[in-house]
Design an enzyme around this catalytic site. Structure first.
Site, PDB file in Angstrom:
ATOM      1  N   THR A 131      -5.579  -1.749   0.149  1.00 51.23           N
ATOM      2  CA  THR A 131      -6.364  -0.598   0.674  1.00 51.23           C
ATOM      3  C   THR A 131      -7.557  -0.571   1.034  1.00 51.23           C
ATOM      4  O   THR A 131      -8.631  -0.648  -0.196  1.00 51.23           O
ATOM      5  CB  THR A 131      -5.848   1.074   0.595  1.00 51.23           C
ATOM      6  N   ASP A 132      -8.063  -0.258   1.836  1.00 43.56           N
ATOM      7  CA  ASP A 132     -10.329  -0.301   2.102  1.00 43.56           C
ATOM      8  C   ASP A 132     -10.352   0.875   1.092  1.00 43.56           C
ATOM      9  O   ASP A 132     -11.263   1.140   0.818  1.00 43.56           O
ATOM     10  CB  ASP A 132     -10.328  -0.420   3.917  1.00 43.56           C
ATOM     11  N   GLU A 133      -9.283   1.992   1.014  1.00 42.67           N
ATOM     12  CA  GLU A 133      -9.706   3.485   0.569  1.00 42.67           C
ATOM     13  C   GLU A 133     -10.714   3.517  -1.117  1.00 42.67           C
ATOM     14  O   GLU A 133     -11.530   4.343  -1.057  1.00 42.67           O
ATOM     15  CB  GLU A 133      -8.706   3.926   0.273  1.00 42.67           C
ATOM     16  N   TYR A 156      -5.136   8.956  -4.757  1.00 38.34           N
ATOM     17  CA  TYR A 156      -4.661   7.635  -3.817  1.00 38.34           C
ATOM     18  C   TYR A 156      -5.387   6.536  -4.177  1.00 38.34           C
ATOM     19  O   TYR A 156      -4.759   6.169  -5.017  1.00 38.34           O
ATOM     20  CB  TYR A 156      -3.727   7.890  -2.376  1.00 38.34           C
ATOM     21  N   LYS A 160      -5.015   2.668  -6.465  1.00 35.05           N
ATOM     22  CA  LYS A 160      -5.150   2.215  -5.935  1.00 35.05           C
ATOM     23  C   LYS A 160      -5.768   0.737  -6.381  1.00 35.05           C
ATOM     24  O   LYS A 160      -5.664  -0.321  -6.781  1.00 35.05           O
ATOM     25  CB  LYS A 160      -4.555   1.777  -4.506  1.00 35.05           C
TER      26      LYS A 160
HETATM   27  P1  NAD Z   1       5.302   3.969   2.132  1.00 37.19           P
HETATM   28  O1  NAD Z   1       5.102   4.500   2.117  1.00 37.19           O
HETATM   29  O2  NAD Z   1       5.414   3.623   4.040  1.00 37.19           O
HETATM   30  O3  NAD Z   1       6.433   3.228   1.770  1.00 37.19           O
HETATM   31  C1  NAD Z   1       6.347   2.527   0.615  1.00 37.19           C
HETATM   32  C2  NAD Z   1       7.476   2.124  -0.319  1.00 37.19           C
HETATM   33  O4  NAD Z   1       7.542   2.107  -0.952  1.00 37.19           O
HETATM   34  C3  NAD Z   1       8.847   2.774   0.334  1.00 37.19           C
HETATM   35  O5  NAD Z   1       9.544   1.857   1.076  1.00 37.19           O
HETATM   36  C4  NAD Z   1       9.414   3.191  -1.021  1.00 37.19           C
HETATM   37  O6  NAD Z   1      10.591   3.630  -1.209  1.00 37.19           O
HETATM   38  C5  NAD Z   1       8.940   2.085  -1.917  1.00 37.19           C
HETATM   39  N1  NAD Z   1       8.247   2.640  -3.332  1.00 37.19           N
HETATM   40  C6  NAD Z   1       7.512   3.888  -3.628  1.00 37.19           C
HETATM   41  N2  NAD Z   1       7.673   4.139  -5.046  1.00 37.19           N
HETATM   42  C7  NAD Z   1       8.808   2.788  -5.052  1.00 37.19           C
HETATM   43  C8  NAD Z   1       9.030   2.437  -6.674  1.00 37.19           C
HETATM   44  N3  NAD Z   1       8.583   3.018  -8.126  1.00 37.19           N
HETATM   45  N4  NAD Z   1       9.193   1.631  -7.059  1.00 37.19           N
HETATM   46  C9  NAD Z   1      10.476   0.377  -5.656  1.00 37.19           C
HETATM   47  N5  NAD Z   1       9.904   0.664  -4.778  1.00 37.19           N
HETATM   48  C10 NAD Z   1       8.893   1.952  -4.483  1.00 37.19           C
HETATM   49  O7  NAD Z   1       3.741   2.803   2.687  1.00 37.19           O
HETATM   50  P2  NAD Z   1       3.615   1.892   3.647  1.00 37.19           P
HETATM   51  O8  NAD Z   1       2.006   2.837   4.424  1.00 37.19           O
HETATM   52  O9  NAD Z   1       3.755   1.232   4.022  1.00 37.19           O
HETATM   53  O10 NAD Z   1       2.161   0.791   2.888  1.00 37.19           O
HETATM   54  C11 NAD Z   1       2.482  -0.159   2.210  1.00 37.19           C
HETATM   55  C12 NAD Z   1       1.387  -0.508   0.713  1.00 37.19           C
HETATM   56  O11 NAD Z   1       0.125  -1.312   1.603  1.00 37.19           O
HETATM   57  C13 NAD Z   1       0.591   0.583  -0.536  1.00 37.19           C
HETATM   58  O12 NAD Z   1       0.637  -0.539  -1.069  1.00 37.19           O
HETATM   59  C14 NAD Z   1      -0.620   1.051   0.615  1.00 37.19           C
HETATM   60  O13 NAD Z   1      -1.454   1.539  -0.549  1.00 37.19           O
HETATM   61  C15 NAD Z   1      -0.878  -0.139   1.348  1.00 37.19           C
HETATM   62  N6  NAD Z   1      -1.776  -0.046   2.246  1.00 37.19           N
HETATM   63  C16 NAD Z   1      -1.330   1.281   3.832  1.00 37.19           C
HETATM   64  C17 NAD Z   1      -1.731   1.544   4.870  1.00 37.19           C
HETATM   65  C18 NAD Z   1      -1.330   2.565   5.675  1.00 37.19           C
HETATM   66  O14 NAD Z   1      -2.295   3.021   6.629  1.00 37.19           O
HETATM   67  N7  NAD Z   1       0.057   2.680   5.837  1.00 37.19           N
HETATM   68  C19 NAD Z   1      -2.512   0.586   4.706  1.00 37.19           C
HETATM   69  C20 NAD Z   1      -3.544  -0.318   3.876  1.00 37.19           C
HETATM   70  C21 NAD Z   1      -2.551  -0.612   2.784  1.00 37.19           C
HETATM   71  P1  TYD Z   2      -2.916   9.797   7.331  1.00 41.22           P
HETATM   72  O1  TYD Z   2      -2.554   9.173   8.383  1.00 41.22           O
HETATM   73  O2  TYD Z   2      -3.396  11.116   6.419  1.00 41.22           O
HETATM   74  O3  TYD Z   2      -4.585   8.840   6.664  1.00 41.22           O
HETATM   75  P2  TYD Z   2      -5.610   8.144   5.522  1.00 41.22           P
HETATM   76  O4  TYD Z   2      -6.019  10.311   5.161  1.00 41.22           O
HETATM   77  O5  TYD Z   2      -4.634   7.450   4.697  1.00 41.22           O
HETATM   78  O6  TYD Z   2      -6.498   8.106   6.334  1.00 41.22           O
HETATM   79  O7  TYD Z   2      -4.731  10.847   7.510  1.00 41.22           O
HETATM   80  C1  TYD Z   2      -5.552  10.093   8.988  1.00 41.22           C
HETATM   81  C2  TYD Z   2      -7.294  10.609   9.504  1.00 41.22           C
HETATM   82  O8  TYD Z   2      -6.931  11.893  10.343  1.00 41.22           O
HETATM   83  C3  TYD Z   2      -7.812  11.135   8.144  1.00 41.22           C
HETATM   84  O9  TYD Z   2      -9.284  12.125   7.973  1.00 41.22           O
HETATM   85  C4  TYD Z   2      -6.558  12.442   7.871  1.00 41.22           C
HETATM   86  C5  TYD Z   2      -6.673  13.506   9.232  1.00 41.22           C
HETATM   87  N1  TYD Z   2      -5.616  14.186   9.822  1.00 41.22           N
HETATM   88  C6  TYD Z   2      -5.647  15.182  10.010  1.00 41.22           C
HETATM   89  O10 TYD Z   2      -6.742  15.703  10.704  1.00 41.22           O
HETATM   90  N2  TYD Z   2      -4.237  15.818  10.212  1.00 41.22           N
HETATM   91  C7  TYD Z   2      -2.992  16.079   9.931  1.00 41.22           C
HETATM   92  O11 TYD Z   2      -2.242  16.379   9.534  1.00 41.22           O
HETATM   93  C8  TYD Z   2      -2.645  14.363   8.781  1.00 41.22           C
HETATM   94  C9  TYD Z   2      -1.793  14.199   8.331  1.00 41.22           C
HETATM   95  C10 TYD Z   2      -3.823  13.842   8.906  1.00 41.22           C
END
Ligand code: NAD
Ligand code: TYD
Length: 350
Positions: A131-133, A156, A160
């Site tokens: 992630t960019d975070e 988080y 990561k």
């Molecule tokens: P998500 O939470 O929707 O899915 C995570 C999946 O991992 C789920 O299916 C869960 O069951 C599985 N999981 C969790 N713990 C586990 C374990 N101990 N063993 C096996 N499986 C396990 O997450 P996402 O949003 O699809 O993100 C996927 C990846 O991409 C993550 O690594 C996240 O850090 C990265 N990412 C997400 C975003 C975003 O905006 N969602 C952006 C950049 C990077």
């Molecule tokens: P989120 O979807 O949790 O992603 P991330 O925190 O990883 O960027 O949140 C996106 C943005 O929205 C973040 O600035 C937090 C804000 N947010 C709210 O204002 N209300 C909410 O209920 C949630 C879940 C997020």
């Protein structure tokens, strides 16, 4: 047949990656390994679950013996690692679970790879999805580059960042071939309704309040999930080992502006009086340690691999809202917890 292990494939982004690989590469066998936490939902993959080149494995990446055993049995050739605890708010209330899955789980996979591939690393790859975070929080100006120093601010992002460091350390120490990508906020179908966009779509649908953290001034860079999956496909096949690419949408939005647009799109699609959903906006206590701004410079992947987002945000948001409105049973099942029984019903209890 090349055996590709995709972890976290029942989650939001993972399910789009699994679908893309199963449909695009009949010459690969795709193994989807997932623990099926609250965030994992096999309904996300109903359309491909009977494909000849697909197999689901229920396992926990933090369980070393289980992971070692699976590598011995299947001898995976490459790994695309997405499994993670992914929600910042949950990391604030339960940081240890993030350490366990995101760091211990990643190290278990890395160990299994170096043991299985021994010194014969040719043709193998560990692809770590991050992630960019990990770069921390920006002020009004500037962008995250691949060379930006890590400065994670939440449990988080710290977990990561830790996993990213382990991946690079295994590359340096043992010669493990890896690639790593750091992506901005994703949105699209199948996202668990705890994250901003699906949560607010669901709340608007049910005429519930929209809890905006702080004053809604935080900024995020949004990318349609299928574009992220396309980037992962490209990097997996075309990147040199040892490389890192940032992936982003070139698409920054202040939360409150995005929420207002979302409200208006929903009102139009639901046939509401214009402005009706904006009345649901409620400012609530800010998230602890809330990162102010994320913004990715995705020019390296554009210049070196020719990747660009395919969708404009307005189009992506409209498609996303359509998907949630057309799949209200998915949303209802997820919010009621009914989806948790899906694995038992379809695969039996293990
Ligand atoms: P998500 O939470 O929707 O899915 C995570 C999946 O991992 C789920 O299916 C869960 O069951 C599985 N999981 C969790 N713990 C586990 C374990 N101990 N063993 C096996 N499986 C396990 O997450 P996402 O949003 O699809 O993100 C996927 C990846 O991409 C993550 O690594 C996240 O850090 C990265 N990412 C997400 C975003 C975003 O905006 N969602 C952006 C950049 C990077
Ligand atoms: P989120 O979807 O949790 O992603 P991330 O925190 O990883 O960027 O949140 C996106 C943005 O929205 C973040 O600035 C937090 C804000 N947010 C709210 O204002 N209300 C909410 O209920 C949630 C879940 C997020």
């Amino acid at each position: 047949m090349k055996k590709i292990l995709i972890t976290g494939g029942a989650g939001f982004i993972g399910s789009h990656v699994v679908r893309l690989f199963v449909n695009s590469y009949p010459q690969y066998k795709i193994y989807n390994l997932d623990k099926l936490t609250y965030a994992g939902n096999l309904r996300n993959l109903e359309d491909i679950q009977g494909a000849a080149n697909y197999e689901f494995i229920k396992a926990d990446i933090a369980d070393r013996d289980q992971i070692t055993g699976l590598f011995k049995t299947h001898g995976f050739d490459s790994v695309i690692h997405l499994a993670a605890e992914s929600h910042v708010d949950r990391s604030i209330s339960n940081p240890l679970e993030f350490l366990r899955t995101n760091i211990v789980g990643t190290v278990n996979l890395l160990n299994a790879c170096i043991e299985t591939w021994a010194d014969h690393f040719d043709g193998h790859l560990f692809y770590h999805v991050s992630t960019d975070e990990v770069y921390g929080s920006l002020h009004d100006d500037g962008f995250f580059l691949e060379s930006t120093s890590y400065d994670p601010q939440s449990p988080y992002s710290a977990s990561k960042a830790g996993s990213d460091h382990f991946v690079r350390a295994y590359g340096n120490t043992y010669g493990l071939p890896y690639v790593l990508t750091n992506c901005s906020n994703n949105y699209g179908p199948n996202q668990f309704p705890e994250k901003l966009i699906p949560l607010f779509i669901n709340n608007i649908r049910n005429r519930k309040k929209l809890p905006v953290y702080g004053r809604g001034e935080n900024i995020r860079d949004w990318l349609y999930v299928v574009d992220h999956a396309r980037a992962i496909d490209l990097v997996f096949h075309k990147s040199q080992p040892g490389k890192t690419y940032n992936i982003g949408g070139f698409n920054e939005w202040k939360n409150l502006d995005l929420i207002r647009v979302l409200c208006d799109v929903m009102d139009e699609k639901l046939g509401n009086t214009p402005g009706a959903s904006r009345e649901l906006i409620e400012f609530v206590t800010d998230r602890k340690g809330h990162d102010f701004r994320y913004a990715i410079d995705a020019n390296l992947i554009k210049e070196e691999l020719g990747w660009e987002p395919s969708l404009q945000f307005e189009e992506g948001l409209s498609k996303t809202v359509d998907w949630y409105l057309q799949n209200q049973d998915w949303l209802s099942e997820v919010t009621s917890g009914g989806y948790l029984k899906y694995y038992e019903t379809h695969y039996g209890s293990h």
